[in-house]
Write a protein that holds these residues in place. Structure first.
Motif, PDB file in Angstrom:
ATOM      1  N   MET A 180       0.820  -1.200   0.000  1.00  0.00           N
ATOM      2  CA  MET A 180       0.000   0.000   0.000  1.00  0.00           C
ATOM      3  C   MET A 180       0.863   1.263   0.000  1.00  0.00           C
ATOM      4  SD  MET A 180      -2.494   1.369   3.052  1.00  0.00           S
ATOM      5  CE  MET A 180      -1.122   1.244   4.194  1.00  0.00           C
ATOM      6  N   VAL A 181       1.890   1.283   0.816  1.00  0.00           N
ATOM      7  CA  VAL A 181       2.771   2.452   0.893  1.00  0.00           C
ATOM      8  C   VAL A 181       3.418   2.722  -0.454  1.00  0.00           C
ATOM      9  CG1 VAL A 181       4.914   3.330   1.902  1.00  0.00           C
ATOM     10  CG2 VAL A 181       3.215   2.234   3.364  1.00  0.00           C
ATOM     11  N   ARG A 182       3.909   1.669  -1.081  1.00  0.00           N
ATOM     12  CA  ARG A 182       4.559   1.834  -2.385  1.00  0.00           C
ATOM     13  C   ARG A 182       3.573   2.394  -3.418  1.00  0.00           C
ATOM     14  NH1 ARG A 182       6.339  -2.880  -2.678  1.00  0.00           N
ATOM     15  NH2 ARG A 182       8.455  -2.536  -1.931  1.00  0.00           N
ATOM     16  N   ARG A 183       2.355   1.911  -3.393  1.00  0.00           N
ATOM     17  CA  ARG A 183       1.369   2.387  -4.369  1.00  0.00           C
ATOM     18  C   ARG A 183       1.004   3.856  -4.109  1.00  0.00           C
ATOM     19  NH1 ARG A 183      -4.265  -0.662  -6.245  1.00  0.00           N
ATOM     20  NH2 ARG A 183      -4.335   0.341  -8.300  1.00  0.00           N
ATOM     21  N   LEU A 184       0.845   4.226  -2.851  1.00  0.00           N
ATOM     22  CA  LEU A 184       0.535   5.620  -2.534  1.00  0.00           C
ATOM     23  C   LEU A 184       1.671   6.541  -2.953  1.00  0.00           C
ATOM     24  CD1 LEU A 184      -1.068   5.207   1.016  1.00  0.00           C
ATOM     25  CD2 LEU A 184      -2.255   5.876  -1.083  1.00  0.00           C
ATOM     26  N   LEU A 185       2.906   6.108  -2.726  1.00  0.00           N
ATOM     27  CA  LEU A 185       4.050   6.938  -3.114  1.00  0.00           C
ATOM     28  C   LEU A 185       4.110   7.101  -4.624  1.00  0.00           C
ATOM     29  CD1 LEU A 185       6.564   8.504  -2.361  1.00  0.00           C
ATOM     30  CD2 LEU A 185       7.851   6.349  -2.320  1.00  0.00           C
ATOM     31  N   GLU A 186       3.863   6.032  -5.353  1.00  0.00           N
ATOM     32  CA  GLU A 186       3.879   6.117  -6.820  1.00  0.00           C
ATOM     33  C   GLU A 186       2.793   7.071  -7.320  1.00  0.00           C
ATOM     34  OE1 GLU A 186       3.523   2.016  -7.823  1.00  0.00           O
ATOM     35  OE2 GLU A 186       5.695   1.634  -7.742  1.00  0.00           O
ATOM     36  N   ILE A 187       1.619   7.057  -6.683  1.00  0.00           N
ATOM     37  CA  ILE A 187       0.538   7.974  -7.065  1.00  0.00           C
ATOM     38  C   ILE A 187       0.951   9.419  -6.806  1.00  0.00           C
ATOM     39  CG2 ILE A 187      -1.750   8.780  -6.337  1.00  0.00           C
ATOM     40  CD1 ILE A 187      -2.503   5.803  -5.979  1.00  0.00           C
ATOM     41  N   LEU A 188       1.516   9.680  -5.637  1.00  0.00           N
ATOM     42  CA  LEU A 188       1.857  11.051  -5.270  1.00  0.00           C
ATOM     43  C   LEU A 188       3.010  11.595  -6.105  1.00  0.00           C
ATOM     44  CD1 LEU A 188       1.439  10.660  -1.414  1.00  0.00           C
ATOM     45  CD2 LEU A 188       0.039  12.091  -2.917  1.00  0.00           C
ATOM     46  N   VAL A 189       4.005  10.757  -6.372  1.00  0.00           N
ATOM     47  CA  VAL A 189       5.118  11.194  -7.217  1.00  0.00           C
ATOM     48  C   VAL A 189       4.656  11.331  -8.668  1.00  0.00           C
ATOM     49  CG1 VAL A 189       7.369  10.526  -8.129  1.00  0.00           C
ATOM     50  CG2 VAL A 189       6.898  10.249  -5.696  1.00  0.00           C
ATOM     51  N   GLY A 190       3.813  10.409  -9.106  1.00  0.00           N
ATOM     52  CA  GLY A 190       3.289  10.494 -10.465  1.00  0.00           C
ATOM     53  C   GLY A 190       2.516  11.767 -10.710  1.00  0.00           C
ATOM     54  N   ASN A 191       1.798  12.252  -9.696  1.00  0.00           N
ATOM     55  CA  ASN A 191       1.057  13.506  -9.827  1.00  0.00           C
ATOM     56  C   ASN A 191       1.985  14.703 -10.031  1.00  0.00           C
ATOM     57  OD1 ASN A 191      -1.478  15.206  -9.403  1.00  0.00           O
ATOM     58  ND2 ASN A 191      -0.137  15.985  -7.787  1.00  0.00           N
ATOM     59  N   LEU A 192       3.239  14.536  -9.643  1.00  0.00           N
ATOM     60  CA  LEU A 192       4.225  15.599  -9.856  1.00  0.00           C
ATOM     61  C   LEU A 192       4.809  15.552 -11.264  1.00  0.00           C
ATOM     62  CD1 LEU A 192       6.163  15.242  -6.464  1.00  0.00           C
ATOM     63  CD2 LEU A 192       4.400  16.936  -7.028  1.00  0.00           C
ATOM     64  N   GLY A 193       4.347  14.588 -12.062  1.00  0.00           N
ATOM     65  CA  GLY A 193       4.865  14.445 -13.411  1.00  0.00           C
ATOM     66  C   GLY A 193       6.182  13.707 -13.470  1.00  0.00           C
ATOM     67  N   VAL A 194       6.433  12.888 -12.447  1.00  0.00           N
ATOM     68  CA  VAL A 194       7.713  12.183 -12.348  1.00  0.00           C
ATOM     69  C   VAL A 194       7.453  10.682 -12.318  1.00  0.00           C
ATOM     70  CG1 VAL A 194       9.807  11.850 -10.981  1.00  0.00           C
ATOM     71  CG2 VAL A 194       8.717  14.114 -11.065  1.00  0.00           C
ATOM     72  N   LYS A 195       8.242   9.944 -13.065  1.00  0.00           N
ATOM     73  CA  LYS A 195       8.196   8.488 -13.041  1.00  0.00           C
ATOM     74  C   LYS A 195       9.514   7.981 -12.462  1.00  0.00           C
ATOM     75  CE  LYS A 195       7.131   4.184 -14.051  1.00  0.00           C
ATOM     76  NZ  LYS A 195       6.172   3.414 -13.224  1.00  0.00           N
ATOM     77  N   LEU A 196       9.428   7.356 -11.298  1.00  0.00           N
ATOM     78  CA  LEU A 196      10.627   6.859 -10.643  1.00  0.00           C
ATOM     79  C   LEU A 196      10.852   5.387 -10.962  1.00  0.00           C
ATOM     80  CD1 LEU A 196      10.277   8.417  -7.065  1.00  0.00           C
ATOM     81  CD2 LEU A 196      11.632   9.283  -8.978  1.00  0.00           C
ATOM     82  N   GLU A 197      12.117   5.007 -11.097  1.00  0.00           N
ATOM     83  CA  GLU A 197      12.456   3.593 -11.218  1.00  0.00           C
ATOM     84  C   GLU A 197      12.065   2.868  -9.932  1.00  0.00           C
ATOM     85  OE1 GLU A 197      13.700   2.084 -13.854  1.00  0.00           O
ATOM     86  OE2 GLU A 197      13.919   3.922 -15.066  1.00  0.00           O
ATOM     87  N   ASP A 198      11.749   1.577 -10.066  1.00  0.00           N
ATOM     88  CA  ASP A 198      11.368   0.797  -8.890  1.00  0.00           C
ATOM     89  C   ASP A 198      12.448   0.841  -7.814  1.00  0.00           C
ATOM     90  OD1 ASP A 198       9.015   0.136 -10.104  1.00  0.00           O
ATOM     91  OD2 ASP A 198       9.622  -1.887 -10.693  1.00  0.00           O
ATOM     92  N   SER A 199      13.705   0.831  -8.230  1.00  0.00           N
ATOM     93  CA  SER A 199      14.805   0.848  -7.266  1.00  0.00           C
ATOM     94  C   SER A 199      14.834   2.148  -6.476  1.00  0.00           C
ATOM     95  CB  SER A 199      16.136   0.643  -7.979  1.00  0.00           C
ATOM     96  OG  SER A 199      16.342   1.662  -8.954  1.00  0.00           O
ATOM     97  N   ARG A 200      14.471   3.238  -7.138  1.00  0.00           N
ATOM     98  CA  ARG A 200      14.444   4.544  -6.461  1.00  0.00           C
ATOM     99  C   ARG A 200      13.277   4.618  -5.477  1.00  0.00           C
ATOM    100  NH1 ARG A 200      16.582   9.215  -4.308  1.00  0.00           N
ATOM    101  NH2 ARG A 200      15.566  11.096  -5.071  1.00  0.00           N
ATOM    102  N   VAL A 201      12.122   4.096  -5.884  1.00  0.00           N
ATOM    103  CA  VAL A 201      10.972   4.044  -4.978  1.00  0.00           C
ATOM    104  C   VAL A 201      11.338   3.246  -3.732  1.00  0.00           C
ATOM    105  CG1 VAL A 201       8.616   3.183  -4.665  1.00  0.00           C
ATOM    106  CG2 VAL A 201       9.254   4.326  -6.800  1.00  0.00           C
ATOM    107  N   GLU A 202      11.962   2.103  -3.956  1.00  0.00           N
ATOM    108  CA  GLU A 202      12.342   1.254  -2.821  1.00  0.00           C
ATOM    109  C   GLU A 202      13.342   1.957  -1.910  1.00  0.00           C
ATOM    110  OE1 GLU A 202      12.377  -1.423  -0.050  1.00  0.00           O
ATOM    111  OE2 GLU A 202      10.974  -1.470  -1.731  1.00  0.00           O
ATOM    112  N   SER A 203      14.272   2.701  -2.488  1.00  0.00           N
ATOM    113  CA  SER A 203      15.278   3.373  -1.660  1.00  0.00           C
ATOM    114  C   SER A 203      14.661   4.494  -0.829  1.00  0.00           C
ATOM    115  CB  SER A 203      16.410   3.934  -2.525  1.00  0.00           C
ATOM    116  OG  SER A 203      15.947   4.993  -3.349  1.00  0.00           O
TER     117      SER A 203
END
Length: 365
Positions: A180-203
């Motif tokens: 859940m945390v990972r999905r929420l972070l991806e949503i919030l970062v995605g709203n900024l117009g940014v796509k992070l690599e999975d490794s960066r999300v994990e870090s």
């Protein structure tokens, strides 16, 4: 000779150094709050002067249906305005949440010497710590709270070193919340117009910590606080409340939530989890998301528990505003730093609102 709880040195030794904690004070038959716990008037929480946060919880199961976009908007808006929101249908079984609360009560119900084996300096693992208040050596007024902190490294260490009274429940709670945390972070970062690599999300959520907070009944709750004003240092925090309540979040004057500036209580909702934005996400978003200032009141009626999961960056991770956001904003409001330096600064001071963010502002040393 009976211990004088208004003798500052004796109290500090009894509560902090010997590991009796606030619960030890209460179990001794304490009739009034010792002087070391009396907060200055401006720090006390006046329950009658606070409103209740009325926003309904966000149903995360709707992310997988036709209402996906509306749910994303609700998550983003909450992170921008208040920095706190509640979620239901989050993927963590409600039965597990109940067992986690029971496990917390089970740990703190033990005799003081059983808990004291996890005090800093004697704990069998540097990743397990039992204590009280936040930084008692530096606090003018102590917080009415005992806690157990368990840093996750891997399953094997958790099962070996975390306390038997709660390790299985705490580990399962942590692992089932991570998706859940990972999905929420991806949503919030995605709203900024940014796509992070999975490794960066994990870090960015690479360090995970489960805390169990215990707030014993207080004879003078109007004079104390369970936790003082602060924001969390990490990326996102997941919080499990019990049914008693006591979590307050500051509403800023610039907020557009239909409420005046002040404090709102985040009411307990059965089966819900509270999500809050940490300093790291405020910095990454260049200030677009808000790490809310929050605090906890005490109660005179019964013991309360809360169980947060802190997801924070790896110590060696470089943190600063995302370049894509800075390019659009035209200016960076925060400098880049090693996250370990931020951690050391955060844990080196008593709670003082959002002052921890001063470390990151452009122009700070």
């Amino acid at each position: 000779m009976a211990l004088s709880f208004n003798d500052g040195n004796s109290l500090f030794e009894f509560v902090v150094q010997d590991g009796n904690g606030v619960k030890g004070l209460v179990d001794s038959g304490l009739a009034k709050v010792p002087d070391r716990y009396i907060q200055p008037p401006q720090e006390r929480i006046e329950k009658l002067n606070a409103s209740s946060h009325e926003q309904p919880p966000i149903d995360l199961s709707l992310l997988d249906g036709p209402n996906h976009d509306q749910v994303v908007v609700a998550i983003v808006k909450a992170a921008q305005i208040l920095g706190f929101f509640q979620v239901v249908n989050h993927g963590v079984p409600v039965e597990l949440l109940e067992s986690v609360k029971d496990a917390a009560h089970r740990f703190f119900a033990q005799r003081p010497e059983k808990k004291a084996i996890y005090l800093k300096g004697v704990s069998p693992s540097p990743f397990v710590k039992y204590g009280t208040s936040f930084v008692p050596e530096k606090e003018k007024a102590l917080e009415w709270k005992d806690y157990l902190s368990m840093v996750y490294t891997n399953d094997v260490d958790a099962l070996e070193y975390w306390p038997n009274q709660c390790k299985n429940e705490a580990l399962e709670y942590l692992k089932t919340s991570t998706k859940m945390v990972r999905r929420l972070l991806e949503i919030l970062v995605g709203n900024l117009g940014v796509k992070l690599e999975d490794s960066r999300v994990e870090s960015l959520i690479g360090q995970k910590m489960v805390n169990m907070n215990f707030y014993p009944p207080c004879p003078n709750p109007e004079l104390t606080v369970g936790v003082g004003r602060h924001s969390d240092m990490g990326t996102l925090t997941v919080l499990l409340q019990d049914g008693i309540g006591g979590l307050y979040v500051k509403v800023e004057e610039s907020s557009d939530v239909g409420e005046k500036e002040g404090w709102v209580e985040i009411p307990p909702i059965p089966g819900a989890l509270v999500i809050n934005v940490g300093d790291t996400l405020q910095i990454l978003s260049n200030g677009r998301y808000r790490s809310a200032e929050h605090r906890v009141r005490t109660t005179s009626m019964q013991s309360r528990v809360s169980i947060p999961i802190f997801t924070i960056p790896q110590r060696t991770e470089k943190i600063g505003p995302l370049p894509e956001v800075v390019e659009r904003d035209g200016v960076a409001h925060y400098r880049e730093f090693m996250f370990e330096d931020y951690m050391n600064n955060f844990f080196g001071q008593a709670h003082d609102g959002k002052k921890s963010l001063d470390f990151a502002y452009i122009g700070s040393a």
